[in-house]
Scaffold this active site. Structure first.
Site, PDB file in Angstrom:
ATOM      1  N   CYS A 209      10.726   5.893   5.175  1.00 56.78           N
ATOM      2  CA  CYS A 209      11.849   5.998   4.231  1.00 56.78           C
ATOM      3  C   CYS A 209      11.464   7.086   3.237  1.00 56.78           C
ATOM      4  CB  CYS A 209      12.165   4.647   3.583  1.00 56.78           C
ATOM      5  SG  CYS A 209      10.804   3.896   2.671  1.00 56.78           S
TER       6      CYS A 209
ATOM      7  N   THR B 185       9.882   6.891   0.336  1.00 59.35           N
ATOM      8  CA  THR B 185       8.519   6.699  -0.193  1.00 59.35           C
ATOM      9  C   THR B 185       7.593   5.927   0.748  1.00 59.35           C
ATOM     10  OG1 THR B 185       9.212   4.622  -1.183  1.00 59.35           O
ATOM     11  CG2 THR B 185       9.390   6.597  -2.566  1.00 59.35           C
TER      12      THR B 185
ATOM     13  N   HIS C 265      -9.999  -2.117   8.747  1.00 63.25           N
ATOM     14  CA  HIS C 265     -10.213  -3.341   7.971  1.00 63.25           C
ATOM     15  C   HIS C 265      -9.063  -4.341   8.086  1.00 63.25           C
ATOM     16  CE1 HIS C 265     -13.438  -1.722   4.941  1.00 63.25           C
ATOM     17  NE2 HIS C 265     -13.632  -1.273   6.178  1.00 63.25           N
TER      18      HIS C 265
HETATM   19  C1  RB5 Z   1      16.716   6.044  -0.232  1.00 69.48           C
HETATM   20  O1  RB5 Z   1      17.307   6.837  -1.211  1.00 69.48           O
HETATM   21  C2  RB5 Z   1      15.378   5.508  -0.711  1.00 69.48           C
HETATM   22  O2  RB5 Z   1      15.557   4.584  -1.738  1.00 69.48           O
HETATM   23  C3  RB5 Z   1      14.620   4.905   0.442  1.00 69.48           C
HETATM   24  O3  RB5 Z   1      14.451   5.852   1.435  1.00 69.48           O
HETATM   25  C4  RB5 Z   1      13.207   4.381   0.173  1.00 69.48           C
HETATM   26  O4  RB5 Z   1      12.416   5.352  -0.441  1.00 69.48           O
HETATM   27  C5  RB5 Z   1      13.076   3.064  -0.419  1.00 69.48           C
HETATM   28  O5  RB5 Z   1      11.959   2.545  -0.607  1.00 69.48           O
END
Ligand code: RB5
Length: 145
Positions: free
Chosen positions: A65, A67, A98
């Protein structure tokens, strides 16, 4: 080894890059979507891939995603899933050695393609150390039940 890939819109470009790169390395890849770049909700794709592991369609999953955080939160809610959000090669190495992690989560908005590929290869190629780590992972499994 059969690998599952899943992403939302923020991870789509990296998912497509990794799909080609992993196939070139000889991995058997199952794509759980998203298949287009329009805005979608990351829990839907984490759920599909997690169920793919539970159903033994795939052995290892990679979820992307923006992050990697949302994907790891959702994936870790499924029994038998040990998802690790990795930002470095060292993270990936230790998550396998681990923690015997079976899902790698990546931030498509944080990592360049080449670093993400190196992290992914490390994750796929590093074996679980077992020993004292097995005792700890077994405690995770006990909590999971
Ligand atoms: C999408 O905008 C973003 O919130 C998603 O990809 C992710 O980073 C959420 O954890």
């Amino acid at each position: 080894m059969k690998i599952g890939l899943g992403s939302d819109h923020a991870g789509f470009d990296l998912k497509e890059f990794l799909k080609v790169a992993l196939k070139d390395e000889g991995y058997d890849v199952v794509d759980y979507g998203t298949m287009v770049k329009k805005s979608v909700d990351y829990p839907d794709f984490a759920e599909k891939l997690a169920k793919g592991i539970q159903g033994k369609e795939i052995e290892i999953g990679i979820l992307i995603c923006g992050t990697g955080i949302g994907m790891s939160i959702i994936a870790n809610k499924f029994k038998g899933i040990r998802a690790a959000r990795c930002c470095t090669i060292q993270d990936a190495f230790l998550a396998r050695q681990h923690n015997n992690a079976n899902v790698l989560t990546l931030g498509g908005r944080l990592l360049g393609n080449e670093l993400a590929f190196e992290i992914t290869k490390t994750f796929l190629e590093t074996p679980f150390l077992k020993g004292r780590h097995l005792r700890r992972v077994n405690k995770i499994k006990k909590i999971d039940r």
